[in-house]
Write a protein that holds these residues in place. Structure first.
Motif, mmCIF file in Angstrom:
data_model
loop_
_atom_site.group_PDB
_atom_site.id
_atom_site.type_symbol
_atom_site.label_atom_id
_atom_site.label_comp_id
_atom_site.label_asym_id
_atom_site.label_seq_id
_atom_site.Cartn_x
_atom_site.Cartn_y
_atom_site.Cartn_z
ATOM 1 N N THR A 4 0.914 -1.166 0.068
ATOM 2 C CA THR A 4 0.067 -0.079 0.237
ATOM 3 C C THR A 4 0.807 1.256 -0.081
ATOM 4 O O THR A 4 2.006 1.232 0.346
ATOM 5 C CB THR A 4 -1.049 0.109 1.206
ATOM 6 N N MET A 5 0.382 2.310 -0.214
ATOM 7 C CA MET A 5 1.081 3.648 -0.447
ATOM 8 C C MET A 5 1.466 3.967 1.091
ATOM 9 O O MET A 5 2.523 4.548 1.412
ATOM 10 C CB MET A 5 -0.088 4.906 -0.689
ATOM 11 N N LYS A 6 0.648 3.800 1.970
ATOM 12 C CA LYS A 6 1.036 3.977 3.406
ATOM 13 C C LYS A 6 2.165 3.180 3.951
ATOM 14 O O LYS A 6 3.230 3.672 4.598
ATOM 15 C CB LYS A 6 -0.076 3.624 4.440
ATOM 16 N N SER A 7 2.260 2.073 3.646
ATOM 17 C CA SER A 7 3.394 1.140 3.855
ATOM 18 C C SER A 7 4.874 1.516 3.336
ATOM 19 O O SER A 7 5.765 1.268 3.954
ATOM 20 C CB SER A 7 3.092 -0.441 3.893
ATOM 21 N N MET A 8 4.674 2.114 2.107
ATOM 22 C CA MET A 8 5.793 2.449 1.549
ATOM 23 C C MET A 8 6.592 3.644 2.093
ATOM 24 O O MET A 8 7.846 3.841 2.314
ATOM 25 C CB MET A 8 5.587 2.981 -0.142
ATOM 26 N N ALA A 150 -8.313 2.312 6.742
ATOM 27 C CA ALA A 150 -7.252 2.577 5.910
ATOM 28 C C ALA A 150 -7.277 1.466 4.855
ATOM 29 O O ALA A 150 -7.816 0.510 4.864
ATOM 30 C CB ALA A 150 -5.887 2.339 6.728
ATOM 31 N N PRO A 151 -7.267 2.066 3.391
ATOM 32 C CA PRO A 151 -7.033 1.504 2.231
ATOM 33 C C PRO A 151 -6.221 0.019 2.367
ATOM 34 O O PRO A 151 -5.104 -0.072 2.884
ATOM 35 C CB PRO A 151 -6.790 2.376 1.102
ATOM 36 N N GLU A 152 -6.587 -1.032 1.739
ATOM 37 C CA GLU A 152 -5.983 -2.441 2.044
ATOM 38 C C GLU A 152 -5.487 -2.675 0.505
ATOM 39 O O GLU A 152 -5.613 -1.744 -0.373
ATOM 40 C CB GLU A 152 -6.792 -3.572 2.362
ATOM 41 N N ALA A 153 -4.320 -3.532 0.291
ATOM 42 C CA ALA A 153 -3.897 -4.007 -0.963
ATOM 43 C C ALA A 153 -4.814 -3.879 -2.289
ATOM 44 O O ALA A 153 -4.403 -3.305 -3.289
ATOM 45 C CB ALA A 153 -2.961 -5.191 -0.957
ATOM 46 N N ASP A 154 -5.743 -4.388 -2.029
ATOM 47 C CA ASP A 154 -6.841 -4.662 -3.269
ATOM 48 C C ASP A 154 -7.747 -3.401 -3.399
ATOM 49 O O ASP A 154 -8.159 -3.270 -4.574
ATOM 50 C CB ASP A 154 -7.754 -5.773 -2.904
ATOM 51 N N ASP A 155 -7.719 -2.292 -2.511
ATOM 52 C CA ASP A 155 -8.572 -1.244 -2.734
ATOM 53 C C ASP A 155 -7.962 -0.308 -3.643
ATOM 54 O O ASP A 155 -6.757 -0.413 -4.154
ATOM 55 C CB ASP A 155 -8.600 -0.243 -1.625
ATOM 56 N N VAL A 156 -8.739 0.420 -4.670
ATOM 57 C CA VAL A 156 -8.189 1.352 -5.650
ATOM 58 C C VAL A 156 -7.517 2.276 -5.270
ATOM 59 O O VAL A 156 -8.089 3.313 -4.521
ATOM 60 C CB VAL A 156 -9.304 1.614 -6.622
ATOM 61 N N ALA A 157 -6.374 2.680 -5.584
ATOM 62 C CA ALA A 157 -5.430 4.032 -5.010
ATOM 63 C C ALA A 157 -5.638 4.973 -5.946
ATOM 64 O O ALA A 157 -5.693 6.302 -5.784
ATOM 65 C CB ALA A 157 -4.098 3.568 -5.006
ATOM 66 N N LEU A 158 -5.614 4.576 -7.297
ATOM 67 C CA LEU A 158 -5.520 5.721 -8.531
ATOM 68 C C LEU A 158 -6.363 5.083 -9.648
ATOM 69 O O LEU A 158 -6.346 4.079 -10.167
ATOM 70 C CB LEU A 158 -4.062 5.765 -9.128
ATOM 71 N N PRO A 173 -8.721 1.222 -13.344
ATOM 72 C CA PRO A 173 -8.400 1.485 -11.977
ATOM 73 C C PRO A 173 -7.169 0.649 -11.572
ATOM 74 O O PRO A 173 -6.755 -0.524 -11.998
ATOM 75 C CB PRO A 173 -9.692 0.771 -11.206
ATOM 76 N N LEU A 174 -6.302 1.363 -10.737
ATOM 77 C CA LEU A 174 -5.010 0.796 -10.073
ATOM 78 C C LEU A 174 -5.036 0.652 -8.807
ATOM 79 O O LEU A 174 -5.299 1.572 -7.976
ATOM 80 C CB LEU A 174 -3.630 1.482 -10.451
ATOM 81 N N SER A 175 -4.998 -0.739 -8.200
ATOM 82 C CA SER A 175 -4.982 -0.841 -6.710
ATOM 83 C C SER A 175 -3.944 -0.379 -6.176
ATOM 84 O O SER A 175 -2.887 -0.080 -6.458
ATOM 85 C CB SER A 175 -5.223 -2.345 -6.645
ATOM 86 N N GLN A 176 -3.869 -0.306 -4.605
ATOM 87 C CA GLN A 176 -2.808 0.051 -3.990
ATOM 88 C C GLN A 176 -1.556 -0.750 -4.106
ATOM 89 O O GLN A 176 -0.636 -0.501 -4.269
ATOM 90 C CB GLN A 176 -2.968 -0.173 -2.328
ATOM 91 N N ALA A 177 -2.023 -2.329 -4.422
ATOM 92 C CA ALA A 177 -0.970 -3.230 -4.662
ATOM 93 C C ALA A 177 -0.459 -2.903 -5.946
ATOM 94 O O ALA A 177 0.962 -3.113 -6.138
ATOM 95 C CB ALA A 177 -1.450 -4.615 -4.624
ATOM 96 N N ASN A 178 -1.182 -2.604 -6.928
ATOM 97 C CA ASN A 178 -0.574 -2.280 -8.260
ATOM 98 C C ASN A 178 0.457 -1.163 -8.203
ATOM 99 O O ASN A 178 1.417 -1.228 -8.970
ATOM 100 C CB ASN A 178 -1.593 -1.799 -9.353
ATOM 101 N N VAL A 179 0.148 -0.085 -7.529
ATOM 102 C CA VAL A 179 1.011 1.206 -7.600
ATOM 103 C C VAL A 179 2.140 0.834 -6.731
ATOM 104 O O VAL A 179 3.394 1.120 -7.189
ATOM 105 C CB VAL A 179 0.257 2.365 -6.772
ATOM 106 N N ALA A 180 2.230 0.094 -5.868
ATOM 107 C CA ALA A 180 3.019 -0.243 -4.939
ATOM 108 C C ALA A 180 4.137 -1.146 -5.564
ATOM 109 O O ALA A 180 5.294 -0.841 -5.515
ATOM 110 C CB ALA A 180 2.648 -0.933 -3.565
ATOM 111 N N ALA A 181 3.640 -2.224 -6.388
ATOM 112 C CA ALA A 181 4.316 -3.088 -7.137
ATOM 113 C C ALA A 181 5.241 -2.169 -8.158
ATOM 114 O O ALA A 181 6.481 -2.603 -8.420
ATOM 115 C CB ALA A 181 3.634 -4.060 -7.628
ATOM 116 N N SER A 182 4.505 -1.506 -9.067
ATOM 117 C CA SER A 182 5.207 -0.752 -9.997
ATOM 118 C C SER A 182 6.398 0.017 -9.543
ATOM 119 O O SER A 182 7.360 0.199 -10.157
ATOM 120 C CB SER A 182 4.312 -0.095 -10.895
ATOM 121 N N ALA A 183 5.943 0.778 -8.394
ATOM 122 C CA ALA A 183 7.146 1.579 -7.936
ATOM 123 C C ALA A 183 8.219 0.915 -7.304
ATOM 124 O O ALA A 183 9.593 1.457 -7.584
ATOM 125 C CB ALA A 183 6.566 2.367 -6.566
ATOM 126 N N GLN A 184 8.095 -0.219 -6.747
ATOM 127 C CA GLN A 184 9.301 -1.030 -6.518
ATOM 128 C C GLN A 184 9.946 -1.531 -7.868
ATOM 129 O O GLN A 184 11.008 -1.642 -7.745
ATOM 130 C CB GLN A 184 8.921 -2.097 -5.638
#
Length: 509
Positions: A4-8, A150-158, A173-184
Motif C-alpha cells: 500500500t501507499m502507506k506502508s511504503m 485504511a485502504p488495503e492492497a486490493d483497494d483502488v488507489a488511482l 483502476p489501479l489498486s494500492q498493490a498495483n501502484v506499490a508493485a510498479s514503484a518497486q
C-alpha cells in the motif's frame, strides 16, 4: 514488498528529505507522515474515506505530488489534466462518479464549474506562507460520516482514463498493490536508494510522473525536487539548484534539453546525474546517443502504459547495457508475445502482452474491453498492450508499432474518434476522419480530413477554432484538410492508417 501507499512511507528516517521545489525549504519524511495524518483527519471530517473518489486538478509542483501521495492513503485519487475544457471535465467527472474535487485556493476555472454542476464537494488546497515544499491544508464546507478504514492492497488507489480506439476513454483502476508493485519495479530497475534525487518535470496527472518520478522515489526513501512543469529555458537552473542524480522525461523534452545544453556546459559539467530516463514514447537512437555524450551518463529507456501502472520493460543500468531502439528487458511483469487475433503465446513478432502484480485488474464497467484485452494462457492472466513487437536474441524487446490508431503526440495519447465526435458537432461538417500526421519533433501530430455539408462553407481555421473551444489544445487538429470525398477502403470504411500518405501530406510519399 510493500502493498500500500502507506506502508511504503513507513520505514524511512524522519529527517530524510522527501519533497523539494524552487525557492522552498525541504519537506522531510517525518513531515510527509505528519501531513498524511492531517489529510486523513481533514478528509474524514468532510465525509470522504475509503472507497470514495477524489478528483485532483492542481498545477504541477510539490503540492500536486504530496496531494496524490497523501489522499491515496485515505481514498481513491483521480488526477485530471488542468488544461481540460469545461466540457471535458463534465465528461470525466460524471464518468468517474467522483465525490469531491481538490483544487488550489482561489481557483474558479472550468473544473470548479463542472464539479459545481455535478453537485460535488469542492475541497480547497491552501499553502501557508513559508511552508515546506508540498505542505498544505485542506478546507471545505462539506461534512459527513466517512469510512475511516485504511485502504488495503486490493483497494483502488488511482484511477486514470486511457484513450482507446473507441470514442469513449476507458477507466483504468489501479489498486494500492498495483501502484506499490510498479514503484518497486522502477526502483529496482534504476537501483534507487536514499542517496538519489529525482528532478521531476513530468506532468503529475499522467502515470509516468506519478509512478516513476514520485512513487518510486518515495518507495526507495529518495527525494524528489518538483519543478512547476517542463520548461527547457529553466531546466538547467533547476538542475543547478536541485543537484539531481536523475530525471525522467519524454523524448520531446529530452530533445529540447539537448538544444539548450551547449550554453549550459558549466551546469552540465558540475552535475551529478547517475543516469537519465526516457519513457512514454519511442526515443530516437540519435537522441539517446547525444544525451549520453552530453551528460556522460547512461540513458535508460523504459516502456510503460497506464494499465501496467507504468513500467513493463526497461533498459538495464550499467555501461553499454542499453540498446538504442529497444525498450529493454522485462522489468516487473512477465512480458511475452501473443498472437494478435488468437489467445495464445508465440515466438516472433506479435502483440506484446504482460502479466504481473502491477497490471490493472481490468477496465471499469467495460466487459467488452476486458474480454478483448485479457486472456488466460500457461497458467497466467495476460493483458494485451495493443503494441506490436518482438524480442531479439539477447531478450531485449523491440516495438514495431501500434496495432491501433491512437495518435501519440509527444507522449499525449489522443483518440481519433473523440476528435471526430467534436468536429462532427460543427454545423457545416458532414464527415470527418481524424488521423496521425508524422511530425519531426512530436512523433505524431493530429490531423483531420473533413467533408462539408452541401451548400455549407467553413474554412480549415474555422473548424480548428471550433475544436479549440471544446477540447484541450493538444487534441486540436493542427492540420484540417477540407475535401470533396475521404478515401475509403474496400469495405467502404474510412481508413485512418496511412491516410497522411494517401493525401500526400508526408514528404517522399
Amino acid at each position: 514488498m510493500h502493498s500500500t501507499m502507506k506502508s511504503m512511507l513507513r520505514d524511512h528516517p524522519a529527517d530524510a528529505l522527501a519533497f523539494g521545489a524552487p525557492g522552498r525549504s525541504w519537506m522531510t519524511y517525518g513531515g510527509l507522515r505528519d501531513l498524511s495524518r492531517e489529510v486523513a483527519d481533514a478528509l474524514h471530517a468532510m465525509g470522504i474515506g475509503s472507497g470514495d473518489r477524489v478528483t485532483i486538478v492542481l498545477p504541477n509542483g510539490p503540492e500536486m505530488a504530496a496531494a496524490f501521495v497523501t489522499i491515496a492513503q485515505v481514498a481513491t485519487t483521480a488526477p485530471l489534466n488542468p488544461a481540460y475544457r469545461e466540457e471535458e471535465y463534465d465528461f470525466y467527472l460524471s464518468d468517474l462518479n467522483a465525490k469531491a474535487l481538490v483544487v488550489a485556493e482561489g481557483e474558479e476555472g472550468p473544473a470548479v464549474a463542472a464539479a459545481t454542476k455535478a453537485g460535488m464537494s469542492i475541497v480547497r488546497l491552501c499553502v501557508p506562507e513559508g511552508a515546506a515544499a508540498g505542505y498544505f491544508s485542506l478546507q471545505s464546507e462539506a461534512s459527513g460520516a466517512a469510512d475511516t478504514r485504511a485502504p488495503e492492497a486490493d483497494d483502488v488507489a488511482l484511477i486514470l482514463h486511457t484513450s482507446g480506439t473507441t470514442s469513449r476513454p476507458k477507466i483504468v483502476p489501479l489498486s494500492q498493490a498495483n501502484v506499490a508493485a510498479s514503484a518497486q519495479h522502477v526502483g529496482a530497475s534504476l537501483d534507487l536508494s536514499p542517496a538519489d534525487r529525482c528532478l521531476n518535470v513530468m506532468p503529475l496527472f499522467h502515470i509516468h510522473g506519478l509512478i516513476a518520478a514520485v512513487t518510486a522515489s518515495l518507495a526507495a526513501g529518495a527525494s524528489i525536487w518538483c519543478a512547476p512543469g517542463f520548461d527547457a529555458l529553466r531546466f538547467f537552473g533547476w538542475m543547478k539548484d536541485a543537484q539531481p542524480t536523475w530525471y525522467t522525461a519524454v523524448p520531446t523534452m529530452h530533445q529540447a534539453i539537448l538544444t539548450r545544453a551547449p550554453r549550459n556546459a558549466e551546469v552540465v559539467a558540475q552535475g551529478r546525474l547517475r543516469f537519465l530516463r526516457s519513457s512514454s514514447a519511442s526515443l530516437p537512437a540519435q537522441v539517446m546517443r547525444a544525451l549520453e555524450e552530453t551528460f556522460a551518463a547512461p540513458v535508460i529507456e523504459g516502456y510503460g502504459m497506464t494499465e501496467a501502472a507504468h513500467q513493463m520493460a526497461s533498459n538495464p543500468l550499467g555501461a553499454g547495457r542499453q540498446k538504442p531502439g529497444s525498450v529493454g528487458v522485462p522489468a516487473g511483469p512477465m512480458v511475452r508475445i501473443a498472437h494478435e487475433a488468437e489467445d495464445h503465446l508465440m515466438e516472433g513478432t506479435g502483440e506484446v502482452v504482460i502479466s504481473g502484480p502491477n497490471v490493472t485488474p481490468g477496465y471499469e464497467g467495460n466487459a467488452e474491453a476486458n474480454a478483448k484485452s485479457f486472456f488466460e494462457a500457461e497458467g497466467h492472466r495476460w493483458f494485451r498492450t495493443g503494441d506490436q513487437g518482438a524480442f531479439d536474441a539477447e531478450g531485449y524487446l523491440h516495438l514495431t508499432g501500434r496495432l491501433k490508431e491512437i495518435i501519440n503526440r509527444g507522449g499525449e495519447k489522443i483518440s481519433p474518434l473523440e476528435v471526430d465526435g467534436v468536429l462532427m458537432d460543427h454545423p457545416a461538417v458532414a464527415q470527418v476522419v481524424t488521423f496521425a500526421l508524422p511530425h519531426p519533433k512530436l512523433g505524431e501530430e493530429v490531423a483531420a480530413a473533413v467533408v462539408l455539408r452541401e451548400g455549407q462553407e467553413a474554412s480549415a481555421q474555422d473548424i480548428r477554432d471550433f475544436a479549440a473551444t471544446r477540447m484541450a489544445d493538444f487534441k486540436v487538429p493542427r492540420r484540417v484538410i477540407v475535401m470533396e470525398e475521404i478515401p475509403k477502403g474496400a469495405t467502404g470504411k474510412m481508413q485512418r492508417i496511412g491516410l497522411a500518405e494517401k493525401l500526400g501530406l508526408v514528404e517522399g510519399a
